[in-house]
Design an enzyme around this catalytic site. Structure first.
Site, PDB file in Angstrom:
ATOM      1  NE  ARG A   1     -29.299  82.205 -33.352  1.00 36.26           N
ATOM      2  CZ  ARG A   1     -29.047  81.537 -34.284  1.00 36.26           C
ATOM      3  NH1 ARG A   1     -29.637  81.369 -34.817  1.00 36.26           N
ATOM      4  NH2 ARG A   1     -28.137  82.052 -34.021  1.00 36.26           N
TER       5      ARG A   1
ATOM      6  CG  ASP B   1     -32.817  76.916 -41.484  1.00 35.79           C
ATOM      7  OD1 ASP B   1     -32.514  75.281 -41.663  1.00 35.79           O
ATOM      8  OD2 ASP B   1     -32.075  78.002 -41.339  1.00 35.79           O
TER       9      ASP B   1
ATOM     10  CD  GLU C   1     -31.065  74.635 -34.265  1.00 29.26           C
ATOM     11  OE1 GLU C   1     -32.297  75.424 -34.689  1.00 29.26           O
ATOM     12  OE2 GLU C   1     -29.967  75.859 -33.922  1.00 29.26           O
TER      13      GLU C   1
ATOM     14  CG  HIS D   1     -29.382  76.353 -37.559  1.00 29.21           C
ATOM     15  ND1 HIS D   1     -29.821  76.702 -36.102  1.00 29.21           N
ATOM     16  CD2 HIS D   1     -28.631  78.128 -38.170  1.00 29.21           C
ATOM     17  CE1 HIS D   1     -28.701  77.795 -35.879  1.00 29.21           C
ATOM     18  NE2 HIS D   1     -29.242  79.105 -37.220  1.00 29.21           N
TER      19      HIS D   1
END
Ligand code: NAI
Length: 329
Positions: free
Chosen positions: A232, A256, A261, A293
């Site tokens: 996260r 990622d 985000e 993600h």
């Protein structure tokens, strides 16, 4: 049962429709926020994903519109105010394990790509540039890899490392015997930070882990450390990693997930000016690889997400309690 599905992407619709359930799905591309919660009026459940903002205001609106279940299509539930859900009598269910392999394998892909600069090589050769300058990596063999969080995903990642001839250091408040059997040694976090050439994050985002990787943690790391985050975004203090990239403390960064985000990842923003100076700064570094993600994004994971979510909806409709997939404050 009527189910409002927020943050719907074509693949969500495809998998839910193909499953042929009796529930009536109302698909919304909108992210769930207090302002969009009214879309669920008349539905008994709201089905949400990682970047939906399920805070107290949102939950109050959902409950007022008749929603009694928040069904997460993911494992992490850091975006849900569980205390508010309890206060409004709204149950919360998730998909605890849909494919830890998907995430662990992707993490390894990111690690290898960032170390060997595959992302730069790909664009270079397509532009007719076959030079190797700037693409120097290091052998993983003989290096120390630090794994923070050895639950489902971290454990599989430790197992994947077994073929590389690396030393694996692990940090987790609940050590996992299976990780030790896979070759990992549990050490204090400070030691992991100080000795690891590569550090990868697999713990959940909680108030205790927020900005786990900050200026202080980075100051303890080896010069040139390679940091990978597929967990996260909030685990990493982005401003601190930018400072460490500029100083050379961080030698490579593969993300990622990103703490801001929400509203950016999963969207096509190629025609607009992106108003996030930190993300834009991050992406100017040649040794930074950012993806949107996508670690979870395999056919197997989507299938499992769909079937467990449908099971959750069915169980809720039947009034079942004490489910392993339920999360409480
Ligand atoms: P899990 O619950 O099986 O394992 C998490 C582990 O972290 C546990 O062993 C726990 O004891 C440990 N932990 C908690 N606090 C810690 C701390 N301060 N330091 C070190 N370890 C700590 O969870 P799982 O399934 O392995 O997932 C890990 C995380 O990966 C999730 O919380 C989620 O945020 C993320 N994730 C990301 C995806 C993506 O597409 N990028 C997809 C799925 C999950």
């Amino acid at each position: 049962m009527k189910v409002a599905v927020f943050s719907t992407k074509p693949h969500d619709r495809e998998y839910f429709d193909a499953a042929g359930s009796d529930h009536e799905f109302r698909y919304f591309e909108n992210r769930l926020r207090a302002e969009t919660a009214g879309l669920a009026k008349g539905c008994q459940a709201a089905c949400v994903f990682v970047n939906d903002e399920v805070d107290r205001d949102t939950i109050r609106e959902l409950a007022a519109g008749g929603v009694g279940l928040i069904a997460l299509r993911c494992a992490g539930f850091n975006n849900v105010d569980l205390a508010a859900a309890a206060d409004h009598g709204v149950r919360v269910m998730r998909v605890p394990e849909y494919s830890p392999h998907a995430v662990a394998e992707y993490c390894l892909a990111l690690l290898l790509a960032a170390n060997r600069h595959i992302h730069r090589a790909y664009s270079r050769v397509r532009d007719g540039n076959f030079e190797l300058k700037g693409l120097l990596g290091f052998d993983l063999h003989g290096k120390t890899i630090g794994v923070i969080g050895t639950g489902r995903i971290g454990l599989i990642f430790c197992k994947l490392l077994s073929g590389f001839g690396v030393r694996v250091l692990a940090s987790d408040p609940y050590p996992n015997e299976a990780a030790v059997a896979a070759g990992a040694s549990y050490v204090p976090l400070e030691q992991l930070l100080a000795e690891s050439h590569v550090i990868t994050l697999h713990c959940p985002l909680t108030p205790a882990t927020h900005h786990l990787i900050d200026d202080e943690a980075l100051s303890r790391c080896r010069d040139g450390v390679l940091l990978v985050n597929t967990s996260r975004g909030g685990l990493v203090d982005t401003a601190a990693v930018i400072r460490s990239l500029k100083s050379g403390k961080i030698g490579g960064l593969a993300l990622d997930v990103y703490e801001e985000e929400s509203g950016i990842f999963f969207e096509n923003l190629s025609d607009v000016v992106i108003d996030d100076d930190r993300l834009m700064r991050l992406m100017t570094f040649p040794n930074v690889l950012v993806t949107s993600h996508q670690a979870f994004f395999t056919a197997e994971a989507l299938s499992n997400i769909t079937s467990v979510t449908l099971d959750n909806l069915d169980a809720y409709e039947r009034g079942e309690t004490d489910l392993a997939t339920e999360v409480r404050s």
